[in-house]
Design a protein around this motif. Sequence first.
Motif, PDB file in Angstrom:
ATOM      1  N   ARG A  20       1.389  -1.455  -0.205  1.00 22.29           N
ATOM      2  CA  ARG A  20      -0.217   0.322   0.284  1.00 22.29           C
ATOM      3  C   ARG A  20       0.859   1.720   0.084  1.00 22.29           C
ATOM      4  O   ARG A  20       1.602   1.309   0.873  1.00 22.29           O
ATOM      5  CB  ARG A  20      -0.814  -0.059   1.299  1.00 22.29           C
ATOM      6  N   ARG A  21       0.313   1.921  -1.259  1.00 19.92           N
ATOM      7  CA  ARG A  21       0.621   3.124  -0.842  1.00 19.92           C
ATOM      8  C   ARG A  21       0.551   4.121   0.006  1.00 19.92           C
ATOM      9  O   ARG A  21      -0.294   4.192   0.651  1.00 19.92           O
ATOM     10  CB  ARG A  21       1.002   4.430  -2.657  1.00 19.92           C
ATOM     11  N   ILE A  22       1.555   4.800   0.373  1.00 16.07           N
ATOM     12  CA  ILE A  22       1.841   5.623   1.491  1.00 16.07           C
ATOM     13  C   ILE A  22       1.702   7.083   0.975  1.00 16.07           C
ATOM     14  O   ILE A  22       2.457   7.704   0.134  1.00 16.07           O
ATOM     15  CB  ILE A  22       2.418   6.077   2.820  1.00 16.07           C
ATOM     16  N   PRO A  23       0.471   7.897   0.903  1.00 15.52           N
ATOM     17  CA  PRO A  23       0.786   9.191   0.325  1.00 15.52           C
ATOM     18  C   PRO A  23       0.432  10.052   1.220  1.00 15.52           C
ATOM     19  O   PRO A  23       1.044  10.465   2.499  1.00 15.52           O
ATOM     20  CB  PRO A  23      -1.247   9.065   0.523  1.00 15.52           C
ATOM     21  N   HIS A  24       1.409  10.963   0.894  1.00 13.80           N
ATOM     22  CA  HIS A  24       2.113  12.691   1.964  1.00 13.80           C
ATOM     23  C   HIS A  24       3.308  11.993   2.404  1.00 13.80           C
ATOM     24  O   HIS A  24       2.794  12.680   3.714  1.00 13.80           O
ATOM     25  CB  HIS A  24       0.572  13.055   2.269  1.00 13.80           C
ATOM     26  N   LYS A  25       3.617  11.706   2.217  1.00 16.03           N
ATOM     27  CA  LYS A  25       4.981  11.151   2.622  1.00 16.03           C
ATOM     28  C   LYS A  25       5.446  12.083   3.703  1.00 16.03           C
ATOM     29  O   LYS A  25       6.617  12.643   4.717  1.00 16.03           O
ATOM     30  CB  LYS A  25       6.355  10.331   1.881  1.00 16.03           C
ATOM     31  N   GLY A  26       6.203  13.452   2.862  1.00 15.41           N
ATOM     32  CA  GLY A  26       6.926  14.357   2.463  1.00 15.41           C
ATOM     33  C   GLY A  26       6.045  15.329   3.824  1.00 15.41           C
ATOM     34  O   GLY A  26       6.996  15.860   5.114  1.00 15.41           O
ATOM     35  N   ALA A  27       4.892  15.185   3.755  1.00  8.38           N
ATOM     36  CA  ALA A  27       4.018  15.960   3.814  1.00  8.38           C
ATOM     37  C   ALA A  27       4.457  15.738   5.960  1.00  8.38           C
ATOM     38  O   ALA A  27       4.532  16.194   7.174  1.00  8.38           O
ATOM     39  CB  ALA A  27       2.530  16.554   4.224  1.00  8.38           C
ATOM     40  N   ILE A  28       4.733  14.247   6.687  1.00  8.29           N
ATOM     41  CA  ILE A  28       4.360  13.370   7.206  1.00  8.29           C
ATOM     42  C   ILE A  28       5.606  13.650   8.153  1.00  8.29           C
ATOM     43  O   ILE A  28       5.218  14.149   9.299  1.00  8.29           O
ATOM     44  CB  ILE A  28       4.031  11.591   6.750  1.00  8.29           C
TER      45      ILE A  28
END
Length: 307
Positions: A20-28
């Motif tokens: 499953r692709r984790i969205p918004h990795k940069g924001a996290i």
Amino acid sequence: MTAPVATAAPTGASTPRVRRRIPHKGAIVAFIAPFVVLFVLFYLVPIGYAVWKSLLVVERDGTFGQAREVFGGLAQYALVFQNTAFWTSVGRVLLFGVVQVPVMLGLALLFALLLDSPLLRGKRFFRLAFFVPYAVPGVIAAIMWGFLYSPNLSPFPAVTANVDLLSADLVLWSIANVVTWVFVGYNMLIIYSTLLAIPQEIYEAARIDGAGQARIAWSIKIPLVRPALVLTGVLSIIGTLQLLAEPQTFRSFSSAVTSTFTPNMTIYATSSIPNVSLAAAFSVVLALATFVLSFTFLRLSRRGVQS
């Protein structure tokens, strides 16, 4: 042209998992990074430095030679377990906690139940009155109570002339009174906020069954705020073993309070010699003791809830 026939997967073959692709990795990462950096700099690094410092010993070349720190293994910890003053101070604060913590939490629970009772009038005033002492810094509270205890300065000379509240037998409990006065309101708010989260339907069902306010408090409110009592109990255990400001201030009023009256005072006095490595070893042992006591209290509390 015939349609292709779908073949079933062989029995026992594992189905490939789709990652499953984790969205918004940069924001996290952007939101978590400040906490991680501060946690490492101001929590993990000091702990690591204290542990490393506790493993060092000071050596000199001759009597007046230049001092240098070398790795000494567990030599400082051997001195910790041989230090009678430190373990006497640990026993003193444990006695302090066994008496003071239940009294403080009992008063906090009582005040929280009073604030949550529909029979009490002027709740805003009493909530503020119970919490105001916590807004007073511990040093200021200790100075204020020290003047009240002092026979020459107290506005109640009839009491202080007959009961020496700063004597070696009573000064520990005089300090306990100060700590209780300061922190009852803080613990009360934690318990009271838990009471406010209880659904009102539970109380209505109890009243329909004929339960009065005392029965509701004993059979419903107290069991449901048990997690808050456990939390305040853990915080109180940690605070008891870290007792410093109040007894340090009371040294100005009573000769019964020595530089090794509590474990933190012993650590402070040792680092002032200076013997930073031994003070670091004291700190590590005290931290481990605090962890063990807190963890044991949590386990016992959880076992009591499950039973």
